[in-house]
Design a protein around this motif. Sequence first.
Motif, PDB file in Angstrom:
ATOM      1  N   LEU A 269      45.113  39.297  20.591  1.00 58.31           N
ATOM      2  CA  LEU A 269      45.392  40.034  21.830  1.00 58.31           C
ATOM      3  C   LEU A 269      44.121  40.211  22.663  1.00 58.31           C
ATOM      4  O   LEU A 269      44.144  40.063  23.889  1.00 58.31           O
ATOM      5  CB  LEU A 269      46.011  41.396  21.519  1.00 58.31           C
ATOM      6  CG  LEU A 269      47.487  41.394  21.151  1.00 58.31           C
ATOM      7  CD1 LEU A 269      47.905  42.756  20.591  1.00 58.31           C
ATOM      8  CD2 LEU A 269      48.333  41.055  22.368  1.00 58.31           C
ATOM      9  N   GLN A 270      43.016  40.514  21.999  1.00 58.46           N
ATOM     10  CA  GLN A 270      41.750  40.682  22.710  1.00 58.46           C
ATOM     11  C   GLN A 270      41.310  39.350  23.327  1.00 58.46           C
ATOM     12  O   GLN A 270      40.838  39.320  24.460  1.00 58.46           O
ATOM     13  CB  GLN A 270      40.663  41.220  21.775  1.00 58.46           C
ATOM     14  CG  GLN A 270      39.350  41.506  22.473  1.00 58.46           C
ATOM     15  CD  GLN A 270      39.479  42.528  23.583  1.00 58.46           C
ATOM     16  OE1 GLN A 270      40.075  43.580  23.402  1.00 58.46           O
ATOM     17  NE2 GLN A 270      38.927  42.217  24.749  1.00 58.46           N
ATOM     18  N   ASN A 271      41.505  38.262  22.596  1.00 58.63           N
ATOM     19  CA  ASN A 271      41.149  36.944  23.133  1.00 58.63           C
ATOM     20  C   ASN A 271      41.982  36.598  24.363  1.00 58.63           C
ATOM     21  O   ASN A 271      41.472  36.016  25.323  1.00 58.63           O
ATOM     22  CB  ASN A 271      41.313  35.862  22.068  1.00 58.63           C
ATOM     23  CG  ASN A 271      40.262  35.950  20.992  1.00 58.63           C
ATOM     24  OD1 ASN A 271      39.215  36.556  21.167  1.00 58.63           O
ATOM     25  ND2 ASN A 271      40.552  35.353  19.846  1.00 58.63           N
ATOM     26  N   LEU A 272      43.261  36.946  24.333  1.00 59.27           N
ATOM     27  CA  LEU A 272      44.114  36.711  25.501  1.00 59.27           C
ATOM     28  C   LEU A 272      43.629  37.517  26.700  1.00 59.27           C
ATOM     29  O   LEU A 272      43.583  37.017  27.825  1.00 59.27           O
ATOM     30  CB  LEU A 272      45.571  37.067  25.185  1.00 59.27           C
ATOM     31  CG  LEU A 272      46.338  36.105  24.285  1.00 59.27           C
ATOM     32  CD1 LEU A 272      47.711  36.668  23.967  1.00 59.27           C
ATOM     33  CD2 LEU A 272      46.457  34.737  24.939  1.00 59.27           C
ATOM     34  N   GLN A 273      43.263  38.773  26.445  1.00 56.55           N
ATOM     35  CA  GLN A 273      42.758  39.616  27.531  1.00 56.55           C
ATOM     36  C   GLN A 273      41.461  39.044  28.098  1.00 56.55           C
ATOM     37  O   GLN A 273      41.276  38.979  29.311  1.00 56.55           O
ATOM     38  CB  GLN A 273      42.527  41.048  27.036  1.00 56.55           C
ATOM     39  CG  GLN A 273      42.064  42.003  28.120  1.00 56.55           C
ATOM     40  CD  GLN A 273      43.082  42.165  29.227  1.00 56.55           C
ATOM     41  OE1 GLN A 273      44.265  42.352  28.956  1.00 56.55           O
ATOM     42  NE2 GLN A 273      42.634  42.084  30.471  1.00 56.55           N
ATOM     43  N   ASP A 274      40.571  38.613  27.204  1.00 59.29           N
ATOM     44  CA  ASP A 274      39.305  38.019  27.652  1.00 59.29           C
ATOM     45  C   ASP A 274      39.546  36.760  28.467  1.00 59.29           C
ATOM     46  O   ASP A 274      38.893  36.540  29.502  1.00 59.29           O
ATOM     47  CB  ASP A 274      38.408  37.697  26.457  1.00 59.29           C
ATOM     48  CG  ASP A 274      37.912  38.949  25.742  1.00 59.29           C
ATOM     49  OD1 ASP A 274      38.030  40.059  26.295  1.00 59.29           O
ATOM     50  OD2 ASP A 274      37.418  38.805  24.597  1.00 59.29           O
ATOM     51  N   ALA A 275      40.470  35.919  28.019  1.00 56.28           N
ATOM     52  CA  ALA A 275      40.782  34.682  28.737  1.00 56.28           C
ATOM     53  C   ALA A 275      41.336  34.993  30.123  1.00 56.28           C
ATOM     54  O   ALA A 275      40.957  34.349  31.114  1.00 56.28           O
ATOM     55  CB  ALA A 275      41.775  33.841  27.945  1.00 56.28           C
ATOM     56  N   GLU A 276      42.202  35.966  30.190  1.00 55.22           N
ATOM     57  CA  GLU A 276      42.788  36.341  31.479  1.00 55.22           C
ATOM     58  C   GLU A 276      41.718  36.877  32.425  1.00 55.22           C
ATOM     59  O   GLU A 276      41.676  36.516  33.609  1.00 55.22           O
ATOM     60  CB  GLU A 276      43.892  37.374  31.259  1.00 55.22           C
ATOM     61  CG  GLU A 276      44.742  37.626  32.467  1.00 55.22           C
ATOM     62  CD  GLU A 276      45.946  38.494  32.150  1.00 55.22           C
ATOM     63  OE1 GLU A 276      46.992  38.258  32.771  1.00 55.22           O
ATOM     64  OE2 GLU A 276      45.838  39.400  31.303  1.00 55.22           O
ATOM     65  N   ASP A 277      40.826  37.711  31.898  1.00 62.70           N
ATOM     66  CA  ASP A 277      39.745  38.267  32.720  1.00 62.70           C
ATOM     67  C   ASP A 277      38.820  37.157  33.231  1.00 62.70           C
ATOM     68  O   ASP A 277      38.463  37.139  34.416  1.00 62.70           O
ATOM     69  CB  ASP A 277      38.929  39.287  31.926  1.00 62.70           C
ATOM     70  CG  ASP A 277      39.718  40.553  31.602  1.00 62.70           C
ATOM     71  OD1 ASP A 277      40.793  40.773  32.214  1.00 62.70           O
ATOM     72  OD2 ASP A 277      39.259  41.317  30.721  1.00 62.70           O
ATOM     73  N   GLU A 278      38.445  36.242  32.348  1.00 65.45           N
ATOM     74  CA  GLU A 278      37.564  35.134  32.737  1.00 65.45           C
ATOM     75  C   GLU A 278      38.221  34.240  33.781  1.00 65.45           C
ATOM     76  O   GLU A 278      37.568  33.768  34.701  1.00 65.45           O
ATOM     77  CB  GLU A 278      37.169  34.311  31.511  1.00 65.45           C
ATOM     78  CG  GLU A 278      36.177  34.979  30.613  1.00 65.45           C
ATOM     79  CD  GLU A 278      34.830  35.223  31.268  1.00 65.45           C
ATOM     80  OE1 GLU A 278      34.342  34.349  32.030  1.00 65.45           O
ATOM     81  OE2 GLU A 278      34.272  36.312  31.042  1.00 65.45           O
ATOM     82  N   MET A 279      39.512  34.019  33.618  1.00 67.12           N
ATOM     83  CA  MET A 279      40.233  33.178  34.556  1.00 67.12           C
ATOM     84  C   MET A 279      40.241  33.821  35.942  1.00 67.12           C
ATOM     85  O   MET A 279      40.060  33.149  36.949  1.00 67.12           O
ATOM     86  CB  MET A 279      41.666  32.960  34.051  1.00 67.12           C
ATOM     87  CG  MET A 279      42.441  31.938  34.830  1.00 67.12           C
ATOM     88  SD  MET A 279      44.035  31.560  34.076  1.00 67.12           S
ATOM     89  CE  MET A 279      44.817  33.155  33.990  1.00 67.12           C
ATOM     90  N   MET A 280      40.418  35.122  35.985  1.00 66.87           N
ATOM     91  CA  MET A 280      40.451  35.840  37.267  1.00 66.87           C
ATOM     92  C   MET A 280      39.088  35.797  37.955  1.00 66.87           C
ATOM     93  O   MET A 280      39.007  35.630  39.166  1.00 66.87           O
ATOM     94  CB  MET A 280      40.850  37.297  37.046  1.00 66.87           C
ATOM     95  CG  MET A 280      42.235  37.477  36.553  1.00 66.87           C
ATOM     96  SD  MET A 280      43.347  37.480  37.914  1.00 66.87           S
ATOM     97  CE  MET A 280      44.261  38.945  37.559  1.00 66.87           C
ATOM     98  N   ILE A 281      38.037  35.932  37.159  1.00 73.52           N
ATOM     99  CA  ILE A 281      36.691  35.989  37.719  1.00 73.52           C
ATOM    100  C   ILE A 281      36.212  34.612  38.166  1.00 73.52           C
ATOM    101  O   ILE A 281      35.644  34.451  39.248  1.00 73.52           O
ATOM    102  CB  ILE A 281      35.696  36.563  36.677  1.00 73.52           C
ATOM    103  CG1 ILE A 281      36.018  38.035  36.420  1.00 73.52           C
ATOM    104  CG2 ILE A 281      34.261  36.400  37.125  1.00 73.52           C
ATOM    105  CD1 ILE A 281      35.259  38.634  35.244  1.00 73.52           C
TER     106      ILE A 281
END
Length: 139
Positions: free
Chosen positions: A52-64
């Motif tokens: 779940l944390q990896n998914l959140q990190d991936a989503e954040d990186e994608m947005m940035i």
Amino acid sequence: MAKTSELESGTFAADSDCHITYEDQQKINKFARCNARLEDIKDELKTKENDLQNLQDAEDEMMIALDADEKVPFMVGEVYIMKSQDEAQEAISQQRTVLEEEKSTLSGKASELQEIMTQLKADLYAKFGNNINLEADED
């Protein structure tokens, strides 16, 4: 009669002179199986939380890092496919939902096992007192 013996997860004191019935042995074995399964579930829960944390990190990186119209590589099975940022966010959201449901199911199973183990502990400690140790080693 058992003097010094280790029974799967329960250990007996060296100076004890306790009579262990078949029913007692079954309770000890059941406790050991529940304890092993609980440890497996705790490991699975930890893995789900990391995912779940990896998914959140991936989503954040994608947005940035990306513009809204850029395509991103998205892993499906063992291959990567190109998806738009919206499609990738949708897929991440679906994966997050699945992981949270699995985590909830595992938490429920862990609670059930803990209830069973609490009852077994009470029964075994009532009979054997300090002659049995059902507590986890803290190595």
